[in-house]
Design an enzyme around this catalytic site. Structure first.
Site, mmCIF file in Angstrom:
data_model
loop_
_atom_site.group_PDB
_atom_site.id
_atom_site.type_symbol
_atom_site.label_atom_id
_atom_site.label_comp_id
_atom_site.label_asym_id
_atom_site.label_seq_id
_atom_site.Cartn_x
_atom_site.Cartn_y
_atom_site.Cartn_z
ATOM 1 N N GLU A 49 28.187 10.328 27.442
ATOM 2 C CA GLU A 49 29.287 9.643 26.755
ATOM 3 C C GLU A 49 29.227 8.133 26.983
ATOM 4 O OE1 GLU A 49 31.222 10.658 24.546
ATOM 5 O OE2 GLU A 49 30.883 12.813 24.671
ATOM 6 N N TYR A 132 38.897 7.138 25.085
ATOM 7 C CA TYR A 132 38.046 8.124 24.406
ATOM 8 C C TYR A 132 37.163 8.862 25.408
ATOM 9 C CZ TYR A 132 33.876 10.102 22.543
ATOM 10 O OH TYR A 132 32.847 10.969 22.332
ATOM 11 N N ASP A 150 36.400 9.706 18.339
ATOM 12 C CA ASP A 150 35.368 8.676 18.241
ATOM 13 C C ASP A 150 35.246 8.256 16.774
ATOM 14 O OD1 ASP A 150 33.999 10.747 16.987
ATOM 15 O OD2 ASP A 150 32.225 10.633 18.265
ATOM 16 N N CYS A 218 41.340 19.358 3.054
ATOM 17 C CA CYS A 218 41.033 17.938 3.012
ATOM 18 C C CYS A 218 41.761 17.245 1.861
ATOM 19 C CB CYS A 218 39.533 17.721 2.886
ATOM 20 S SG CYS A 218 39.071 15.979 2.940
#
Length: 358
Positions: A49, A132, A150, A218
């Site tokens: 990360e 994050y 992210d 969506c």
């Protein structure tokens, strides 16, 4: 923005469909465990990360393998010399990450017995770990419910909810929307599934909506314009800086310096330069009196906050003469082991390929 209540109606279905798709199509990455195989190694999750901040998966793979081979644990990394870590990181960019990497490993060893803390709140106290990264580690390494957002997740969620507020102002809206669809169980798999979706089907351009596992929910697809999300505030043009680097050669050796401990590319080996920065052009004064010759080539490089155009001046240093300042002579044949940042590797290649005898 689409009605959040309407999207919440789908939240359970979104998680179920996405996790089902992830179970069958998860990317194979060296720091991951396959779906259903338990939690990944916390050290691997943390290291990947940090490396992936502002960097692509394709660029990180070889660096991750190198670091875990040399330093397979927090304890091993904590005992490393900073120069060795910076050299191993060279080329990956954003070098403050490497310095924080070492600081964090040492904090984990001295303050947490070599084990990462498991909560976001405790993770946030570690050097180089922001919101994050703390959420990603908590979810992926420890199975905690955390809202992981992210750049890929921002794109997916902006499209799911048709969030028209431009970034970065929309970040709180995106986080709230992500929270509304994050399941209580398998939060780590859900986060990685969202990342995979954004890296693949829900791409910046030409998203593959017809085969997307969450297309049914969506709003961006329903409106027929998913590519307009996430909206972004136009970026200001990066300032252009100019400067010089200096190639000082003595036989089969080249002179390298060590950059200051703070600032751009701090603590790294480099060619001497004329003190260009993100705010100022270089002063064009060589580091030592010599017969300097400008090469008919220039090197360009783009940093986060500015672009840089460099001239290259070369000189031959007499054998037996005093050194040109503070630094070290480095063998030309092993320059690849000096850990030079990318901009100086470009300058090195240009100097060596110029075809002129020094």
């Amino acid at each position: 923005m689409a009605d959040v209540q309407q999207s919440e109606y789908y939240s359970g279905d979104i998680a179920r469909q996405l996790l089902s798709h992830y179970d069958a199509h998860a990317r194979t990455l060296p720091w991951r465990k396959p779906p259903g195989a338990g939690f990944a190694n916390p050290y691997h999750v943390w290291l990947s990360e940090i490396m992936l901040q502002q960097t692509t998966v394709a660029a990180v793979g070889s660096y991750f393998q190198k670091f875990t081979h040399i330093w397979p644990s927090f304890a091993a990394l904590a005992a490393a010399e900073e120069a060795d870590v910076m050299a191993a990181w060279a080329g990956l960019g954003y070098y403050a990450r490497a310095r924080n990497l070492l600081k964090c490993a040492r904090a984990v060893v001295t303050e947490h017995g070599g084990r990462l803390p498991e909560t976001e709140a405790e993770l946030l106290k570690l050097p180089g770990v922001g919101p994050y990264t703390a959420a990603a580690i908590a979810a992926i390494a420890f199975g905690q419910r955390a809202v992981v957002v992210d750049a890929n997740v921002e794109r997916v969620v902006s499209r799911l909810f048709a969030i028209s507020t431009p970034l970065p102002q929309s970040k709180p809206l995106i986080r709230a929307a992500t929270d509304s669809i994050t399941p209580d169980g398998r939060a780590g798999d859900f986060a990685q599934a969202m990342m995979d979706l954004g890296a693949g089907m829900c791409s910046v351009r030409a998203p593959s909506c017809l085969v997307c596992p969450v297309a049914f929910a969506c709003e961006g697809m329903r409106l027929g314009n998913p590519e307009v999300y996430p909206a972004k505030t136009p970026k200001a043009a990066k300032p252009q800086r100019t400067g010089s680097v200096y190639w000082i050669q003595r036989g089969d050796l080249v002179w390298l310096t060590r950059r200051a401990d703070k600032g751009l590319l701090a603590g790294m080996r480099a060619l001497p330069d004329d003190q260009w920065t993100a705010r100022l052009d270089g002063h064009s004064t060589p580091p030592a009196p010599a017969a300097w010759r400008r090469l008919p080539v220039q090197v360009s490089h783009v940093f986060t906050h500015f672009s840089l155009l460099l001239d290259i001046a070369v000189t031959a240093w007499p054998a037996g003469a005093a050194d040109p300042g503070e630094g070290e002579w480095w063998p030309l044949k092993s320059l690849d082991k000096a850990g030079l940042p990318t901009v100086f590797r470009k300058a090195t290649e240009a100097a060596m390929n110029a075809g002129e005898r020094i």
